[in-house]
Structure formats: structure tokens, C-alpha cells
Design a protein around this motif. Structure first.
Motif, PDB file in Angstrom:
ATOM      1  N   LYS A   1      -1.652 -35.322   7.421  1.00  0.00           N
ATOM      2  CA  LYS A   1      -0.802 -34.056   7.406  1.00  0.00           C
ATOM      3  C   LYS A   1       0.679 -34.903   6.904  1.00  0.00           C
ATOM      4  O   LYS A   1       1.467 -34.189   6.491  1.00  0.00           O
ATOM      5  N   GLN A   2       1.270 -35.838   7.817  1.00  0.00           N
ATOM      6  CA  GLN A   2       2.607 -36.198   7.743  1.00  0.00           C
ATOM      7  C   GLN A   2       2.660 -36.739   6.163  1.00  0.00           C
ATOM      8  O   GLN A   2       3.935 -36.429   5.624  1.00  0.00           O
TER       9      GLN A   2
ATOM     10  N   GLU B   1      -5.848 -38.129  10.924  1.00  0.00           N
ATOM     11  CA  GLU B   1      -5.461 -36.637  10.297  1.00  0.00           C
ATOM     12  C   GLU B   1      -4.018 -36.364  10.651  1.00  0.00           C
ATOM     13  O   GLU B   1      -3.417 -35.705   9.711  1.00  0.00           O
ATOM     14  N   GLN B   2      -3.402 -36.755  11.811  1.00  0.00           N
ATOM     15  CA  GLN B   2      -1.879 -36.534  11.696  1.00  0.00           C
ATOM     16  C   GLN B   2      -1.247 -37.533  10.527  1.00  0.00           C
ATOM     17  O   GLN B   2      -0.257 -37.015   9.919  1.00  0.00           O
ATOM     18  N   GLN B   3      -1.659 -38.609  10.475  1.00  0.00           N
ATOM     19  CA  GLN B   3      -1.151 -39.517   9.377  1.00  0.00           C
ATOM     20  C   GLN B   3      -1.103 -38.634   8.073  1.00  0.00           C
ATOM     21  O   GLN B   3      -0.149 -38.601   7.426  1.00  0.00           O
TER      22      GLN B   3
ATOM     23  N   THR C   1      -8.057 -38.062  15.089  1.00  0.00           N
ATOM     24  CA  THR C   1      -6.846 -37.251  15.225  1.00  0.00           C
ATOM     25  C   THR C   1      -5.698 -37.909  14.758  1.00  0.00           C
ATOM     26  O   THR C   1      -4.819 -37.344  14.367  1.00  0.00           O
ATOM     27  N   GLU C   2      -5.715 -39.398  14.886  1.00  0.00           N
ATOM     28  CA  GLU C   2      -4.484 -40.294  14.549  1.00  0.00           C
ATOM     29  C   GLU C   2      -4.450 -40.117  12.828  1.00  0.00           C
ATOM     30  O   GLU C   2      -3.531 -40.006  12.316  1.00  0.00           O
TER      31      GLU C   2
END
Length: 193
Positions: free
Chosen positions: A128-129, A124-126, A121-122
Motif C-alpha cells: 500500500k505504501q 500488505e502495508q509495504q 500484514t507487513e
């Protein structure tokens, strides 16, 4: 001088001297003389005609751009070495990209474990960012290549830009995700086995 170059095959030294003086005819002679050899050299290593053509084009662009400062003793050897170097860089960038998506996919499959779910999750968020922070054109090129699976030639045609521009945008996009790839690999290596 241009008439002499086209009438009588010039020696490498003569061509290099003329090239250093921005003689377009000398550049054309070098291009015509070595294009096919360099394309075959790149294709043998890449196995992809479009990528091989991109590599050769990049080498010739660099030759012209740096014509006044290059100190070349053996033109053929210099050009072949430049092609090999570009090919190795391209392969290394592709491996970085392939490794990233392979491990991201593996994390997705094993995300049942709480630690991996949090990690995934972490990351994936990074990721996407990073994509969101890319300039719009770079993100579009990246998506067309890695989500849609288009070749650099197809992307260039679709976006009405050069293949060189597509390559540059892909390289910059991959540079942007290197940091997250490094973090991912470190966490995977140190994670549960």
C-alpha cells in the motif's frame, strides 16, 4: 529520394541509409513492409492482439528514435529479434506481476498462522505504501489494469493517453513492487512447509 522509394521497392540497404538520414518516406516504407510480419510474430507468442500491437509499435518507435546510431546489417532479422526481445520482457514482467498477486492471495488464505498473518500484514502495508508513493497517474493506470482488469487499449482510451504511455506506466509500477515481491518469495521459501 522519397519519390524513388515509393515508385520502386527499395533494398534494405537503401532504406537503412535513407532512414539514418531521417528520411520519413524510408521509415514509412519499412513500416509498411514489416508491420504485418512483426505483428504476427508478436501475436504468436502473446496471444493478445492489443499487446502484440503495442510491442510492434514500440519496436518501430525505437527504430525511429535510434535511426542515426543503429548499425543494422539485416533489417528483417533485426526487427523480428527486437519484437521477440520485447515480447520476452513483457512476458517476464507479467509473470512477476502474476506471481506477486498469486502469493499475496495465498498468504491471505493461510493467514490463520500467526507468522503468516504478521508477514501478510507487513507486506500488505509495504505494498500500500508503494502504491501511495506512486505518481497519481501511474497508480491510476495500475489500478485500472490490475484491479479493474482493463486492457492497455481500454486504459489509454479512458485516460486519453497513448497505449505506449500506459505500458510505460505499468512497467514503472511493476519495477516499484519488485523489491517487495523478492522479499515475499524469500520469506515464503524459508517459511514453514
Amino acid at each position: 529520394m522519397p519519390d524513388r522509394l515509393t515508385a520502386i521497392p527499395a533494398s534494405e540497404h537503401t532504406l537503412l541509409t535513407a532512414l539514418a538520414q531521417s528520411d520519413a518516406a524510408a521509415f514509412t516504407e519499412i513500416y509498411d513492409r514489416y508491420w504485418q510480419l512483426l505483428l504476427e510474430t508478436a501475436y504468436q507468442r502473446l496471444g493478445d492482439q492489443d499487446q502484440a500491437m503495442d510491442v510492434v509499435q514500440d519496436v518501430f518507435v525505437k527504430l525511429w528514435d535510434q535511426r542515426e546510431t543503429l548499425d543494422i546489417q539485416h533489417l528483417r532479422a533485426y526487427l523480428q529479434t527486437a519484437v521477440r526481445y520485447r515480447v520476452y520482457n513483457l512476458i517476464a514482467l507479467q509473470k512477476v506481476n502474476d506471481t506477486y498477486f498469486k502469493y499475496l492471495s495465498l498468504l491471505d488464505q493461510s493467514s490463520g498462522a500467526a507468522d503468516y498473518f504478521v508477514l501478510y500484514t507487513e507486506l500488505e502495508q509495504q505494498f500500500k505504501q508503494i502504491l501511495e508513493q506512486m505518481p497519481e497517474k501511474r497508480r491510476e493506470v495500475f489500478d485500472l489494469r490490475h484491479v479493474e482488469g482493463l486492457s492497455t487499449k481500454e486504459i489509454a482510451a479512458q485516460l486519453n493517453i497513448t497505449q505506449k504511455t500506459v505500458q510505460n506506466q505499468l512497467i514503472k509500477a511493476l519495477d516499484s513492487i519488485r523489491e517487495i515481491l523478492t522479499a515475499l518469495l524469500i520469506l515464503l521459501i524459508n517459511g514453514p512447509h
